[in-house]
Motif scaffolding. Structure first.
Motif, PDB file in Angstrom:
ATOM      1  N   ARG A  31       0.839  -1.193   0.000  1.00 34.37           N
ATOM      2  CA  ARG A  31       0.000   0.000   0.000  1.00 34.37           C
ATOM      3  C   ARG A  31       0.874   1.243   0.000  1.00 34.37           C
ATOM      4  O   ARG A  31       1.948   1.278   0.569  1.00 34.37           O
ATOM      5  N   GLY A  33      -4.317   8.285  -6.554  1.00 32.05           N
ATOM      6  CA  GLY A  33      -4.998   7.257  -5.782  1.00 32.05           C
ATOM      7  C   GLY A  33      -6.438   7.625  -5.491  1.00 32.05           C
ATOM      8  O   GLY A  33      -7.345   6.795  -5.613  1.00 32.05           O
ATOM      9  N   GLU A  74      -9.596   5.570  -6.903  1.00 34.34           N
ATOM     10  CA  GLU A  74     -10.461   4.942  -5.893  1.00 34.34           C
ATOM     11  C   GLU A  74     -11.911   5.368  -6.123  1.00 34.34           C
ATOM     12  O   GLU A  74     -12.838   4.548  -6.064  1.00 34.34           O
ATOM     13  N   ARG A 116      -6.931   0.604  -4.484  1.00 32.46           N
ATOM     14  CA  ARG A 116      -7.159  -0.556  -3.625  1.00 32.46           C
ATOM     15  C   ARG A 116      -8.443  -1.274  -4.013  1.00 32.46           C
ATOM     16  O   ARG A 116      -8.521  -2.511  -4.006  1.00 32.46           O
ATOM     17  N   LEU A 118      -7.788  -3.570  -6.931  1.00 32.99           N
ATOM     18  CA  LEU A 118      -6.984  -4.729  -6.549  1.00 32.99           C
ATOM     19  C   LEU A 118      -7.806  -5.743  -5.764  1.00 32.99           C
ATOM     20  O   LEU A 118      -7.703  -6.958  -6.000  1.00 32.99           O
ATOM     21  N   ARG A 128      -0.138  -2.684  -4.641  1.00 35.26           N
ATOM     22  CA  ARG A 128      -0.628  -1.314  -4.824  1.00 35.26           C
ATOM     23  C   ARG A 128       0.555  -0.374  -4.967  1.00 35.26           C
ATOM     24  O   ARG A 128       1.396  -0.280  -4.067  1.00 35.26           O
TER      25      ARG A 128
END
Length: 214
Positions: A3, A10, A14, A72, A75, A95
């Protein structure tokens, strides 16, 4: 999964993946299937893996895959799909914000599809592509696929991302683009369904290079 700290990239991605339960079709990219089907399985790095369709396709064919994305949510979704496909043990989900960090190691195949970001989201594309080339093992293959033009439904022809030609990608790569074996450097069209449900075509570019074995 590794992470990274929060970043504009990001946060953008997201939100992008968090807006829907599923964003992509779940099918591997056609260019990957076309260009990697005849490669001997080994280790692969999938940069910008999204929800994991490419990584899963490779794993099903015997590859051991490192799948990288900044989101995230993407993933975790990809890992779930890999479990359903029975290949969870063949994929390592990591990540990375590629503007800030890059996975370590060397790979027999490094693949990246549609490495584009909207205006305002930092993406040092040239550096990332050169890092990708540096991660290719001797005798291995680098595959870079991207949009060459905007989708036809953007009738005002405005686009906030530069979409390089395959020849420009070779220039971005620097030395690899001049000294590696160029297996493919060209454009292709593929059928898609537009936002209004009508059939359309997109033009993509493919660059496929082999690193010298010696």
């Amino acid at each position: 999964m590794e992470r990274t700290n929060g970043s504009p990239a990001g946060e953008y991605w997201e939100d992008f993946y968090g807006a829907r339960e599923r964003v992509w079709s779940g099918r591997p990219n056609a260019a990957l299937v076309r260009e990697a089907a005849d490669l001997a399985p080994g280790t692969a790095l999938d940069l910008g893996c999204g929800e994991g369709a490419d990584a899963i396709w490779l794993a099903q064919r015997g590859w051991r895959v490192t799948a990288v994305d900044v989101a995230r949510a993407a993933l975790e979704r990809g890992a779930g799909h890999a479990r359903q496909a029975g290949v969870a043990d063949r994929i390592d989900w990591r990540r990375h914000d590629l503007a800030e960090s890059f996975p370590t190691g060397s790979y027999d195949l490094v693949s990246t599809h549609f490495l584009h970001s909207p205006d305002g989201v930092d993406l040092p594309r040239e550096r990332i592509l050169r890092d990708a080339a540096a991660a290719v093992s001797p005798g291995g293959v680098l595959l870079v696929v991207g949009h060459v033009g905007p989708p036809p439904w953007e009738t005002d022809h405005r686009h906030d991302v530069h979409l390089p030609s395959p020849e420009e990608v070779l220039e971005e790569l620097g030395t690899p683009g001049r000294t590696w074996e160029v297996l493919v450097c060209g454009t292709h069209r593929r059928a898609v369904t537009g936002p209004d449900g009508r059939p359309a075509e997109l033009t993509d570019g493919t660059v496929k290079l082999r690193r010298p074995a010696g």
